[in-house]
Scaffold this active site. Structure first.
Site, PDB file in Angstrom:
ATOM      1  N   THR A  34      -0.891  -2.982   1.341  1.00  0.00           N
ATOM      2  CA  THR A  34      -0.908  -3.229   2.790  1.00  0.00           C
ATOM      3  C   THR A  34      -2.172  -2.644   3.408  1.00  0.00           C
ATOM      4  O   THR A  34      -2.797  -3.254   4.278  1.00  0.00           O
ATOM      5  CB  THR A  34       0.341  -2.622   3.463  1.00  0.00           C
ATOM      6  OG1 THR A  34       1.509  -3.141   2.828  1.00  0.00           O
ATOM      7  CG2 THR A  34       0.389  -2.966   4.938  1.00  0.00           C
ATOM      8  N   GLU A 226       2.371 -10.749  -0.830  1.00  0.00           N
ATOM      9  CA  GLU A 226       3.488 -11.015  -1.746  1.00  0.00           C
ATOM     10  C   GLU A 226       3.411 -12.448  -2.302  1.00  0.00           C
ATOM     11  O   GLU A 226       4.393 -13.191  -2.287  1.00  0.00           O
ATOM     12  CB  GLU A 226       4.840 -10.809  -1.025  1.00  0.00           C
ATOM     13  CG  GLU A 226       5.012  -9.438  -0.384  1.00  0.00           C
ATOM     14  CD  GLU A 226       5.278  -8.327  -1.384  1.00  0.00           C
ATOM     15  OE1 GLU A 226       5.137  -8.575  -2.603  1.00  0.00           O
ATOM     16  OE2 GLU A 226       5.604  -7.205  -0.962  1.00  0.00           O
ATOM     17  N   GLN A 256       6.713  -7.951  -9.753  1.00  0.00           N
ATOM     18  CA  GLN A 256       7.745  -7.849  -8.717  1.00  0.00           C
ATOM     19  C   GLN A 256       8.194  -9.226  -8.226  1.00  0.00           C
ATOM     20  O   GLN A 256       8.681  -9.369  -7.115  1.00  0.00           O
ATOM     21  CB  GLN A 256       7.232  -7.010  -7.538  1.00  0.00           C
ATOM     22  CG  GLN A 256       6.935  -5.570  -7.929  1.00  0.00           C
ATOM     23  CD  GLN A 256       6.534  -4.719  -6.738  1.00  0.00           C
ATOM     24  OE1 GLN A 256       7.340  -4.445  -5.850  1.00  0.00           O
ATOM     25  NE2 GLN A 256       5.287  -4.296  -6.715  1.00  0.00           N
TER      26      GLN A 256
END
Length: 781
Positions: A34, A226, A256
C-alpha cells in the site's frame, strides 16, 4: 511535500520511480504494498501527471480511502481529491451513471445487492412455473454470477454446449431460460446487480468506440491493487482501458490468490508478463509485519505449491517465538483454550482485545469461540454475520428511498406497496404484476394508471394515495438533502411510528436500527468532501443509496474497536493482528473436503493457510481438535497435511500435545483413546500448563487441561489380569479400571448410543469424561 523517496527500501524505490510502461509489483505479505502504491501515485502527481488521468482500483472502500489519505499526506495538498481511486464496482458505477444512456439504462439506475438479486430471481423462477426448491435462487444466482464474471451473457450461455451439458448433469436445464428472463427483468427495472457493473462496463468499452477512446485517454495511468484477485471480466476491462498507453501497474501476490469461488483467477497475475512487451517485474520480499519465525513457516508452507512466482520473505524484525501447535480433544475445548489464552496474554503481555484474531476456514466454526468468549466476558466482533443493511427493517426503509429515485425498481415497489399495511393485498399485487407483464409496461405505470385496470374502489383509493405520496417524496429531491427527505419519508409512511409502538425486545431493536440508519444518512449529508467543502449537490438520495449498496462487510465494522476479531480466513486478507489463532487445522476441514479434488484446488487451500500465517505480527497459534461435531455427527479428525509441511524446528509442540501423524518413525503410539487424551505422539501426555513453565522448577512439565490448570495425571500400573470389558451396558455407580487413570466410579452417562460418554471419578486422578468407543475400561463391579 516531504522526501517520500528516502523512506523506501531499494526494491520499493525501483517500483515507485518506474513511470512509463507496464510493471508488475510482486508484493509479498506485509512488504508495504500500500505504501508503494500510494507513493507511486504521489510521485506521478509530483512529476506533473494530472490527477484526473490516474485510475487506481482496489477491492475494498477502506483500502481506497486509505490510499487517498496517504497520497494527500505525502503531497501536503488536496490534489488527490481529483484522483479516480475506488473499488472496481464503485468506479465503474460512477462511470456508468454518465454513460448509462448508451446502454438503455436510466442514469439513476438502481444497484441490486445480492439479496435483491436473489429476490428478482425467485420472482422469475416462479413466473416460469419452475420449482424454487429445485432451482434455489442462491444456486441459480451463483451460476449466473459465475457466467457474468467470465463475460458470458444470456445468449452465449444458452449456446455454449459445455455449459448446457453441465446444467443437464446437475438436473437444472432451465438456468439459461432463467438467466435470460432475469437479465430482461433487471433491465426493465432500470437496475444492475454487482456483476452487471462489470459486464456493462465491458460492453460500454467494447461496443462504443468513442466511449473506449474517451476513457483510454482519460485514464493514462492505471494501477490495480490485489491483481491476483481479479476475474476475467476485470482483466478484459483493464486490457481495453490500458491498450492506448500501456501504463498499467499491477500490484499483487500470487501466494494470496484465494477467491476462485468468486471467479478470480490466479492466471491473471501468473500470465501478466505475456500480456505486454517489456514488462518490468519488481519483487518486494522484505516483510515489515511479522517475526522471522512466522515468515519461516509461511515460506516453507507455500514452497509446496507448483503454480507460483517464487519469492522468499525475510525481515529485520526480531526472530520471535516459535509457532505454537496445540491439539485439543474437542472443538469446545479448542474454544476454551483460545479464550483462556487470550485472557492470559492480556494479563501477561498487556495486549488489548483488538490485538487478537481467531481465524477459521468456515463460519460454522465460530460457535465454540463465541460461547467461550462470552463466558469469560471478552468482547468480540464477528465478521460475516447478517449485515446491518440486510436487516428487514433497513431493507424496507431503503426500498422507499429507492422508489423515490427510481420508480422502475419493481422489487422495491413490491416490498413497500403494502408496508405498513394500507389495504393492497397479495392478490392485488399479483394482478398488477400480471398486467405489467402483459402490457410490457413498468409495475409503477400500472399503479399510476390504476383506474384503467379495474381495481376495486377501496383498493383503488389505497393505490392512488400511495402513488400520490411517492410523487410528493420525489418532488422534494431537488430542494432537500438525503437526510431531510429520509426523515420526512419515515414520518409520512408511519414506518418509524409502527416500529416505535412495538415494545417487544425485537421491536425496540428494529426501531433503534432505523434510527441508526437515519444517523448514517445525517452523517453522509454533513460530511465535507476531500477539500473540506460541504457540496450539497453531492448529498442527494441517489448518491447515498449508491454508497451503502457498494459497502462490504469489512467497511461496516470498526477495526479499531477494542474487541477480539472472529472471521473466516477469506475475510481476513489484508488485515494484520499481533496475535492470531489459526483454528481447525484438520483434514477435510482445512484443507476443506470440497477443495482437494485437483492440484489447483489444493494449492488454493494452501494459499489460504499462507494467508492466515502471514496475518500474525508477533504470535501465532495453530490449533486442531481430535473430535468435532459436523452435520450433527461426532467426527474423528486427523491433523491437517499442512501441519506436516512445517519443519519441526519451527514449532513449539509443548502446548496440549501438538503431535503429528508421523512424528515418530513408527507413527503415533498408544490406543486411539490415548492419542485423544494426550498420550502417544512422543511428549503429548507431558504438555505444558497454559501459563507457561513455572519459574521455580526447571525440570517440571506442567500441562494445559482445559478449562482450568490441573496437576499431571498420576500414572497407574494396570492389574495383571486387565482385559477390557464390553462397556455397551455401562451404568452409573459401576466401578471400573482404566489402564492409565486407575480405579474409579461411573458418576454420569451422556452422549448417544453411537457415541456414549461416561464421567468417571477416579480415586487418584479426579473426574474425567471417557469416550467409551475409544477407551479400554475393565468393569470391576
Amino acid at each position: 511535500m516531504r522526501d517520500y523517496i528516502s523512506e523506501l527500501n531499494d526494491r520499493q524505490k525501483e517500483a515507485v520511480l518506474h513511470k512509463d510502461g507496464p510493471i508488475m509489483i510482486v508484493a509479498g505479505a506485509g512488504s508495504g504494498k500500500t505504501k508503494v502504491l500510494t507513493t507511486r501515485i504521489a510521485h506521478l502527481l509530483a512529476q506533473g501527471v494530472d490527477a484526473f488521468n490516474i485510475l487506481a482500483l482496489t477491492f475494498t472502500n477502506k483500502a481506497a480511502k486509505e490510499m487517498k489519505e496517504r497520497v494527500e499526506k505525502i503531497l501536503g495538498n488536496t490534489n488527490a481529491r481529483n484522483l479516480y481511486i475506488g473499488t472496481f464496482h464503485s468506479v465503474f458505477a460512477r462511470v456508468l451513471r454518465g454513460e448509462a444512456y448508451r446502454l438503455g439504462y436510466p442514469s439513476n439506475f438502481t444497484i441490486y445487492d445480492t439479496d435483491d438479486a436473489k429476490g428478482v430471481l425467485k420472482t422469475v423462477i416462479n413466473e416460469l412455473n419452475l420449482d424454487d426448491k429445485h432451482y434455489k435462487p442462491n444456486t441459480v444466482y451463483n451460476r449466473i454470477s459465475q457466467a457474468k464474471n467470465s463475460l458470458v451473457g444470456p445468449v452465449e450461455y444458452a449456446n455454449d454446449y459445455a455449459i448446457q451439458q453441465e446444467d443437464m448433469r446437475s438436473n437444472r436445464p432451465a438456468i439459461a431460460q432463467i438467466y435470460d428472463a432475469y437479465a430482461k427483468r433487471c433491465f426493465k427495472n432500470g437496475a444492475m446487480d454487482f456483476d452487471d457493473l462489470l459486464i456493462k462496463m465491458y460492453e460500454l468499452l467494447k461496443n462504443f468506440p468513442d466511449a473506449l477512446h474517451k476513457f483510454q485517454h482519460k485514464f493514462k495511468y492505471i494501477m490495480i491493487d490485489e491483481y491476483q484477485d481479479t476475474n476475467p471480466a476485470q482483466y478484459e476491462i483493464i486490457k481495453l482501458l490500458g491498450a492506448a498507453h500501456e501504463n498499467v501497474c499491477v500490484v499483487g501476490d500470487d501466494a494470496q490468490s484465494i477467491y476462485s469461488f468468486r471467479g478470480a483467477t490466479i492466471e491473471n497475475i501468473l500470465q501478466f508478463q505475456k500480456d505486454y512487451d517489456d514488462v518490468k517485474v519488481v519483487k518486494l520480499e522484505q516483510n515489515y509485519r511479522s517475526t522471522q519465525s512466522i515468515l519461516n513457516v509461511a515460506n516453507e508452507v507455500i514452497r509446496n505449491n507448483k503454480g507460483q512466482i517464487p519469492k522468499n520473505l525475510w525481515t529485520d524484525n526480531a526472530t520471535g517465538e516459535k509457532i505454537r501447535l496445540v491439539r485439543l480433544m474437542t472443538d469446545n475445548e479448542e474454544g476454551k483454550f483460545v479464550a483462556d489464552t487470550i485472557q492470559e496474554q492480556r494479563l501477561r503481555n498487556h495486549y488489548n482485545n483488538r490485538d487478537f484474531a481467531i481465524l477459521y476456514r468456515t463460519n460454522s466454526q465460530s460457535r465454540a469461540f463465541e460461547e467461550s468468549l462470552r463466558r469469560m466476558g471478552i468482547p468480540y466482533t464477528m465478521y460475516g454475520g447478517i449485515s446491518f443493511y440486510q436487516r428487514k427493517e433497513i431493507k424496507d426503509f431503503v426500498a422507499y428511498l429507492r422508489i423515490i429515485v427510481n420508480p422502475r425498481d419493481e422489487e422495491s415497489l413490491k416490498r413497500i406497496i403494502n408496508y405498513p399495511a394500507r389495504g393492497i393485498g397479495k392478490t392485488t399485487i399479483d394482478r398488477a404484476v400480471l398486467a405489467a407483464n402483459e402490457n410490457n409496461i413498468y409495475l409503477w405505470e400500472v399503479f399510476e394508471r390504476a383506474r384503467e385496470f379495474g381495481f376495486k374502489a377501496g383498493t383503488l383509493e389505497a393505490i392512488e394515495n400511495f402513488v400520490l405520496m411517492i410523487r410528493s417524496f420525489a418532488s422534494m429531491q431537488e430542494k432537500h438533502n438525503a437526510y431531510d427527505l429520509a426523515s420526512h419519508v419515515g414520518k409520512q409512511t408511519n414506518l418509524v411510528k409502527e416500529l416505535f409502538n412495538d415494545k417487544s425486545t425485537e421491536g425496540v431493536a428494529r426501531y433503534e436500527n432505523i434510527q441508526e440508519l437515519l444517523n448514517s444518512i445525517k452523517e453522509f449529508t454533513e460530511r465535507p468532501d476531500d477539500d473540506g467543502v460541504l457540496e450539497t449537490d453531492t448529498k442527494g438520495l441517489g448518491n447515498y443509496l449508491q454508497q451503502i449498496t457498494l459497502l462490504t462487510d469489512a467497511d461496516e465494522k470498526d477495526p479499531n474497536a477494542d474487541t477480539v476479531k472472529l472471521m473466516t480466513i477469506h475475510a481476513a486478507k489484508g488485515l494484520e493482528f499481533s496475535c492470531v489463532f489459526a483454528a481447525g487445522l484438520e483434514e477435510m476441514l482445512f484443507p476443506n473436503a470440497m477443495a482437494i479434488n485437483t492440484r489447483e484446488e489444493l494449492e488454493e487451500e494452501r494459499r489460504l493457510f499462507y494467508v492466515v500465517i502471514t496475518r500474525a505480527k508477533q504470535r501465532l497459534w495453530i490449533t486442531y481438535a481430535n473430535t468435532r461435531y459436523r452435520f450433527g455427527n461426532l467426527v474423528q479428525n486427523e491433523p491437517s497435511r499442512f501441519i506436516e509441511e512445517i519443519p519441526s524446528e519451527y514449532l513449539d509442540r509443548s502446548f496440549a500435545g501438538g503431535g503429528l501423524r508421523n512424528q515418530s518413525p513408527g507413527g503415533p503410539s498408544g490406543s486411539a483413546y490415548d492419542r485423544m487424551h494426550g498420550g502417544g505422539f512422543g511428549s503429548a501426555s507431558q504438555a505444558e500448563k497454559r501459563y507457561g513453565p513455572p519459574p521455580a522448577k526447571k525440570d517440571s512439565r506442567p500441562s494445559y487441561i482445559p478449562p482450568k490448570p490441573a496437576a499431571k495425571s498420576i500414572e497407574h500400573v494396570p492389574s495383571p489380569d486387565f482385559v477390557a470389558s464390553d462397556t455397551s451396558g455401562l451404568q452409573v455407580g459401576q466401578k471400573v479400571e482404566h489402564q492409565k487413570f486407575g480405579f474409579g466410579e461411573v458418576v454420569g452417562m451422556e452422549g448417544n448410543a453411537h457415541n456414549p460418554i461416561a464421567t468417571v471419578k477416579f480415586e487418584l486422578n479426579g473426574e474425567k469424561k471417557i469416550m467409551l468407543n475409544y477407551a479400554k475400561l475393565r468393569i470391576v463391579e
